[in-house]
Scaffold this active site. Structure first.
Site, mmCIF file in Angstrom:
data_model
loop_
_atom_site.group_PDB
_atom_site.id
_atom_site.type_symbol
_atom_site.label_atom_id
_atom_site.label_comp_id
_atom_site.label_asym_id
_atom_site.label_seq_id
_atom_site.Cartn_x
_atom_site.Cartn_y
_atom_site.Cartn_z
ATOM 1 N N ILE A 42 -45.230 18.004 37.280
ATOM 2 C CA ILE A 42 -46.124 18.916 36.556
ATOM 3 C C ILE A 42 -45.321 20.062 35.914
ATOM 4 O O ILE A 42 -44.449 20.667 36.540
ATOM 5 C CB ILE A 42 -47.216 19.438 37.518
ATOM 6 C CG1 ILE A 42 -48.286 20.196 36.766
ATOM 7 C CG2 ILE A 42 -46.640 20.264 38.671
ATOM 8 C CD1 ILE A 42 -49.573 20.368 37.575
ATOM 9 N N HIS B 86 -42.716 12.876 19.173
ATOM 10 C CA HIS B 86 -42.418 11.753 18.282
ATOM 11 C C HIS B 86 -41.266 10.887 18.817
ATOM 12 O O HIS B 86 -40.295 11.389 19.385
ATOM 13 C CB HIS B 86 -42.046 12.270 16.879
ATOM 14 C CG HIS B 86 -40.812 13.124 16.880
ATOM 15 N ND1 HIS B 86 -39.546 12.610 16.770
ATOM 16 C CD2 HIS B 86 -40.671 14.458 17.019
ATOM 17 C CE1 HIS B 86 -38.666 13.587 16.816
ATOM 18 N NE2 HIS B 86 -39.309 14.726 16.983
ATOM 19 N N HIS C 12 -45.622 8.100 35.042
ATOM 20 C CA HIS C 12 -46.625 9.162 35.134
ATOM 21 C C HIS C 12 -46.032 10.445 34.553
ATOM 22 O O HIS C 12 -45.064 10.984 35.097
ATOM 23 C CB HIS C 12 -47.017 9.368 36.609
ATOM 24 C CG HIS C 12 -48.095 10.388 36.807
ATOM 25 N ND1 HIS C 12 -48.712 10.564 38.011
ATOM 26 C CD2 HIS C 12 -48.668 11.284 35.966
ATOM 27 C CE1 HIS C 12 -49.618 11.525 37.911
ATOM 28 N NE2 HIS C 12 -49.598 11.985 36.675
HETATM 29 C C1 LIG Z 1 -53.230 15.835 38.646
HETATM 30 C C2 LIG Z 1 -52.084 15.945 39.621
HETATM 31 O O1 LIG Z 1 -52.189 16.520 40.650
HETATM 32 S S1 LIG Z 1 -50.601 15.176 39.165
HETATM 33 C C3 LIG Z 1 -49.441 15.640 40.437
HETATM 34 C C4 LIG Z 1 -48.422 16.635 39.970
HETATM 35 N N1 LIG Z 1 -47.495 16.874 41.056
HETATM 36 C C5 LIG Z 1 -46.184 16.966 40.870
HETATM 37 O O2 LIG Z 1 -45.725 16.910 39.761
HETATM 38 C C6 LIG Z 1 -45.343 17.073 42.110
HETATM 39 C C7 LIG Z 1 -43.844 17.055 41.825
HETATM 40 N N2 LIG Z 1 -43.121 17.057 43.067
HETATM 41 C C8 LIG Z 1 -42.159 17.957 43.394
HETATM 42 O O3 LIG Z 1 -41.835 18.848 42.622
HETATM 43 C C9 LIG Z 1 -41.534 17.759 44.770
HETATM 44 O O4 LIG Z 1 -41.216 19.031 45.286
HETATM 45 C C10 LIG Z 1 -40.286 16.801 44.719
HETATM 46 C C11 LIG Z 1 -40.823 15.388 44.570
HETATM 47 C C12 LIG Z 1 -39.375 17.133 43.571
HETATM 48 C C13 LIG Z 1 -39.457 16.937 45.988
HETATM 49 O O5 LIG Z 1 -40.210 16.596 47.093
HETATM 50 P P1 LIG Z 1 -39.432 16.144 48.448
HETATM 51 O O6 LIG Z 1 -38.669 14.885 48.165
HETATM 52 O O7 LIG Z 1 -40.487 16.103 49.506
HETATM 53 O O8 LIG Z 1 -38.360 17.248 48.673
HETATM 54 P P2 LIG Z 1 -38.431 18.597 49.549
HETATM 55 O O9 LIG Z 1 -39.786 19.246 49.442
HETATM 56 O O10 LIG Z 1 -37.903 18.265 50.896
HETATM 57 O O11 LIG Z 1 -37.398 19.529 48.780
HETATM 58 C C14 LIG Z 1 -36.019 19.299 48.806
HETATM 59 C C15 LIG Z 1 -35.346 20.531 48.244
HETATM 60 O O12 LIG Z 1 -35.674 20.630 46.845
HETATM 61 C C16 LIG Z 1 -36.340 21.853 46.570
HETATM 62 N N3 LIG Z 1 -37.420 21.569 45.608
HETATM 63 C C17 LIG Z 1 -38.431 20.669 45.769
HETATM 64 N N4 LIG Z 1 -39.195 20.629 44.661
HETATM 65 C C18 LIG Z 1 -38.659 21.510 43.800
HETATM 66 C C19 LIG Z 1 -39.017 21.903 42.490
HETATM 67 N N5 LIG Z 1 -40.084 21.357 41.851
HETATM 68 N N6 LIG Z 1 -38.233 22.823 41.869
HETATM 69 C C20 LIG Z 1 -37.148 23.375 42.504
HETATM 70 N N7 LIG Z 1 -36.770 23.036 43.757
HETATM 71 C C21 LIG Z 1 -37.515 22.115 44.392
HETATM 72 C C22 LIG Z 1 -36.899 22.324 47.913
HETATM 73 O O13 LIG Z 1 -37.068 23.716 47.935
HETATM 74 C C23 LIG Z 1 -35.827 21.839 48.851
HETATM 75 O O14 LIG Z 1 -34.727 22.735 48.777
HETATM 76 P P3 LIG Z 1 -33.851 23.093 50.120
HETATM 77 O O15 LIG Z 1 -33.260 21.765 50.539
HETATM 78 O O16 LIG Z 1 -32.879 24.066 49.597
HETATM 79 O O17 LIG Z 1 -34.850 23.609 51.093
#
Ligand SMILES: CC(=O)SCCNC(=O)CCNC(=O)[C@H](O)C(C)(C)COP(=O)(O)OP(=O)(O)OC[C@H]1O[C@@H](n2cnc3c(N)ncnc32)[C@H](O)[C@@H]1OP(=O)(O)O
Length: 215
Positions: A169, A139, A148
């Site tokens: 996600i 709400h 997104h």
């Molecule tokens: C229908 C569908 O498919 S919709 C799509 C849904 N998809 C999503 O929601 C994807 C969300 N994306 C993520 O979570 C990604 O990991 C992001 C965008 C947060 C980071 O991606 P990048 O910018 O490429 O960062 P990268 O992978 O280099 O990670 C950087 C650091 O953050 C950490 N990290 C990345 N994602 C996460 C996460 N979700 N939770 C905790 N730590 C994370 C990594 O382990 C890394 O740590 P380190 O430096 O200690 O090794």
């Protein structure tokens, strides 16, 4: 039946095709793609690149829908949105029949509410947003444009999200926070503080790990 053209022949497009077919309101005439690499998607013809959009409009197809998730470049959806509006296209609101949307919520053009998503009373969701499968917009949330909310992400009541932001996600956000513009919240994050513009925030609790270029 009204005719519609879809933009972007990727994975998100498959789910939009399902949604449109289930609603039985639009006939999908085809899909345009920036770089077409196949002939069809789920039986819908891919009719060329986005340069075709003016002639498609002139042939009598006056509705369009953006079908790209654009996770790494949310601004791409903005560019396409502006182009479609300039060409005169109307962008419908697409709501899957298994979602639950309060009649006291407001949703603007070009936004889709995907299967099993919930949008509760008093929520305002701006144009060109994706509320993906099983996401929850509680709400009184206020979402600007081109946001997104990924599958299974949950926004508690009264959360404000700035434009071009992607909530990862399964992320969870507690009530009344402000998430800035052009933010990415990582998969599974627990957001318990406001997040500034252009930040990437991850973890439980979510912490900012870097800032993106301002767009
Ligand atoms: C229908 C569908 O498919 S919709 C799509 C849904 N998809 C999503 O929601 C994807 C969300 N994306 C993520 O979570 C990604 O990991 C992001 C965008 C947060 C980071 O991606 P990048 O910018 O490429 O960062 P990268 O992978 O280099 O990670 C950087 C650091 O953050 C950490 N990290 C990345 N994602 C996460 C996460 N979700 N939770 C905790 N730590 C994370 C990594 O382990 C890394 O740590 P380190 O430096 O200690 O090794």
């Amino acid at each position: 039946m009204k005719k519609i053209v879809l933009i972007g022949a990727g994975g998100h497009c498959k789910v939009i095709i399902d949604l449109i077919r289930a609603a039985n309101e639009f006939e999908i005439v085809g899909i345009t793609d920036r770089r077409p690499s196949k002939d069809q998607l789920l039986g819908v013809p891919i009719i060329g690149d986005d340069e075709k959009l003016p002639s498609i409009f002139n042939s009598g197809v006056h509705h369009a829908f953006i079908c790209i998730g654009a996770l790494n470049n949310m601004n791409l959806r903005n560019v396409i949105y502006r182009n479609l509006k300039q060409l005169g296209y109307a962008l419908p609101i697409l709501v899957h029949n298994t979602s639950s949307v309060s009649k006291f919520a407001r949703i603007e053009e070009g936004t889709c509410i995907m299967p099993q998503a919930i949008v509760n009373a008093g929520a305002l969701i701006g144009p060109n947003c994706i509320v993906n499968s099983a996401a929850i917009v509680e709400h009184d949330c206020f979402l600007e444009d081109n946001i997104h909310i990924s599958p299974n992400a949950a926004l508690s009541g009264g959360v404000h999200i700035g434009r071009n932001t992607h909530m990862g996600i399964g992320s969870s956000t507690i009530q009344s926070l402000t998430i800035g513009r052009n933010v990415t919240v990582g998969a599974g994050a627990a957001v318990i503080h406001d997040i500034p513009n252009n930040a990437v925030a991850v973890g439980v609790p979510a912490k900012v790990i870097k800032f993106k270029e301002n767009k």
